[in-house]
Design a protein around this motif. Structure first.
Motif, short mmCIF file in Angstrom:
data_model
loop_
_atom_site.label_atom_id
_atom_site.label_comp_id
_atom_site.label_asym_id
_atom_site.label_seq_id
_atom_site.Cartn_x
_atom_site.Cartn_y
_atom_site.Cartn_z
N GLY A 70 12.08 -17.63 9.08
CA GLY A 70 12.18 -18.81 9.74
C GLY A 70 11.72 -20.06 9.21
N ARG A 71 10.96 -20.73 10.23
CA ARG A 71 10.12 -21.92 9.87
C ARG A 71 8.92 -21.89 9.28
N SER A 72 8.44 -20.76 9.14
CA SER A 72 7.18 -20.55 8.68
C SER A 72 6.92 -20.50 7.08
N GLN A 73 5.81 -20.63 6.58
CA GLN A 73 5.56 -20.83 5.13
C GLN A 73 6.20 -19.84 4.20
N LYS A 74 6.87 -20.09 3.03
CA LYS A 74 7.29 -19.27 2.19
C LYS A 74 6.46 -18.97 1.03
N SER A 75 6.79 -17.78 0.42
CA SER A 75 6.00 -17.58 -0.91
C SER A 75 6.53 -16.41 -1.38
N GLY A 76 6.40 -16.33 -2.86
CA GLY A 76 6.99 -15.21 -3.76
C GLY A 76 5.89 -14.30 -3.90
N ASP A 77 4.72 -14.44 -3.32
CA ASP A 77 3.49 -13.53 -3.72
C ASP A 77 3.24 -12.40 -2.80
N PRO A 78 3.28 -11.15 -3.18
CA PRO A 78 3.19 -10.13 -2.35
C PRO A 78 1.93 -10.13 -1.62
N ALA A 79 0.92 -10.70 -2.10
CA ALA A 79 -0.29 -10.62 -1.57
C ALA A 79 -0.58 -11.55 -0.46
N PHE A 80 0.55 -12.29 -0.11
CA PHE A 80 0.37 -13.37 1.03
C PHE A 80 0.98 -12.80 2.11
N PHE A 81 2.05 -11.39 1.88
CA PHE A 81 2.48 -10.63 3.03
C PHE A 81 1.96 -9.47 3.46
N GLY A 82 2.87 -8.58 3.88
CA GLY A 82 2.27 -7.38 4.66
C GLY A 82 2.15 -7.49 6.14
N GLU A 83 2.44 -6.42 6.80
CA GLU A 83 2.38 -6.41 8.19
C GLU A 83 0.85 -6.66 8.78
N ARG A 84 -0.07 -6.28 8.11
CA ARG A 84 -1.43 -6.39 8.32
C ARG A 84 -1.75 -7.78 8.31
N ASN A 85 -1.40 -8.68 7.60
CA ASN A 85 -1.59 -10.11 7.73
C ASN A 85 -0.77 -10.48 8.98
N LEU A 186 11.27 -12.62 1.18
CA LEU A 186 11.70 -11.26 1.64
C LEU A 186 11.23 -10.26 0.59
N ALA A 187 11.70 -10.44 -0.71
CA ALA A 187 11.26 -9.49 -1.83
C ALA A 187 9.97 -9.19 -2.01
N ALA A 188 9.19 -10.29 -1.86
CA ALA A 188 7.72 -9.97 -1.72
C ALA A 188 7.17 -9.34 -0.54
N ALA A 191 7.84 -5.55 -1.29
CA ALA A 191 6.85 -4.97 -1.94
C ALA A 191 5.59 -4.83 -1.52
N ALA A 192 5.33 -5.48 -0.40
CA ALA A 192 4.02 -5.46 0.38
C ALA A 192 4.13 -4.63 1.59
N VAL A 193 5.09 -3.86 2.00
CA VAL A 193 5.30 -3.30 3.02
C VAL A 193 4.18 -2.24 3.56
N HIS A 194 3.84 -2.24 4.76
CA HIS A 194 2.60 -1.38 5.39
C HIS A 194 2.83 0.07 5.20
N ASP A 195 2.01 0.94 4.61
CA ASP A 195 2.22 2.32 4.22
C ASP A 195 0.92 3.01 4.49
#
Length: 260
Positions: A70-85, A186-188, A191-195
């Motif tokens: 959406g309108r939130s910040q974008k990034s290609g870095d998996p460390a930026f992502f993850g459901e815990r974040n 989305l690719a990032a 790659a960081a999906v919670h598991d």
């Protein structure tokens, strides 16, 4: 609809949207909506009529655009992502809005985020999750087994030539492009999906799980309901992307959250 952006715990810029009902119900908290992967507040909640149904029931509504969406910040870095974040973004927004209580609704990826939030934040009064099933218990997240462990999805989102893609990964690629989503983000996230295990037994909020009968990402929903202390299951005919557009999807959410 009013839209604002706040700075979350790690400096990420997270967008959220708020709606006020014409006649507010008394004695109930706001409802916060968390969309699924490759979606947005608009596509997951506004278009299918969930926001309108909640407003009609007198609820104040907050929709969060997950980081990278959406309108939130974008990034290609998996460390930026993850459901815990993303869950920590919830808590930061609770603080920003000074919410003592909140009803939380999440779909697919957003369901994992919402389960994480409810497992560690007692401000969640009632919880609705959809588009997930037994894999939450078995894998700690979305059913990556249905997506070839997630690697196929990452590749599908990164490829410059999607013409030969097939199966669920191709479906998500088409969905992302139709929504104008940011593919590197989305690719990032993929790659960081919670598991890792979620403390499901720590969730004190009454919960309803909505699962489509043809949803390959919500297989064995009974297993998840059994693992939650105060949960019930509601099934709807339809697949992962179609269930949210069923009229009963919105009515199930509103009727459950209207209970005091």
């Amino acid at each position: 609809m009013d839209t604002a952006v706040f700075t979350s715990f790690d400096g990420a810029e997270i967008a959220y949207h708020t709606w006020e009902p014409r006649v507010a119900a008394e004695g109930v908290p706001p409802v916060m909506l968390q969309h699924g992967f490759a979606a947005s507040t608009e596509s997951n909640w506004v278009g299918p009529g969930v926001v309108d149904a909640l407003l009609e029931s007198g609820r104040r509504v907050v929709g969060v655009d997950a980081r990278g969406h959406g309108r939130s910040q974008k990034s290609g870095d998996p460390a930026f992502f993850g459901e815990r974040n993303m869950s920590r973004d919830h808590q930061a927004l609770f603080d920003r809005l000074e919410l003592a209580e909140v009803d939380l609704v999440g779909y697919s990826m957003g369901a994992i985020v919402s389960l994480l939030t409810a497992s560690r934040d007692r401000r969640v009064r009632r919880l609705v999750v959809g588009g997930v099933g037994g894999a939450v218990v078995e894998l700690g997240g979305v059913d990556t087994g249905a997506l070839d462990g997630g690697g196929e999805l990452v590749s599908a989102l990164r490829t410059d030539d999607p013409t030969n893609l097939t199966g669920p990964a191709a479906e998500f690629r088409r969905f992302a492009e139709a929504n104008g989503a940011d593919l590197p983000s989305l690719a990032a996230q993929a790659a960081a999906v919670h598991d890792t295990p979620i403390e499901l037994d720590a969730i004190t909020a009454p919960t309803v799980l909505i699962a489509g009968t043809e949803d390959y990402l919500a297989r064995n929903p009974e297993r998840l309901v059994e693992a939650l202390p105060h949960a019930t299951l509601f099934t709807l005919a339809g697949d992962h992307l179609g269930v949210v557009r069923e009229k009963a999807f919105a009515s199930t959410i509103t009727s459950f959250l209207d209970v005091g």
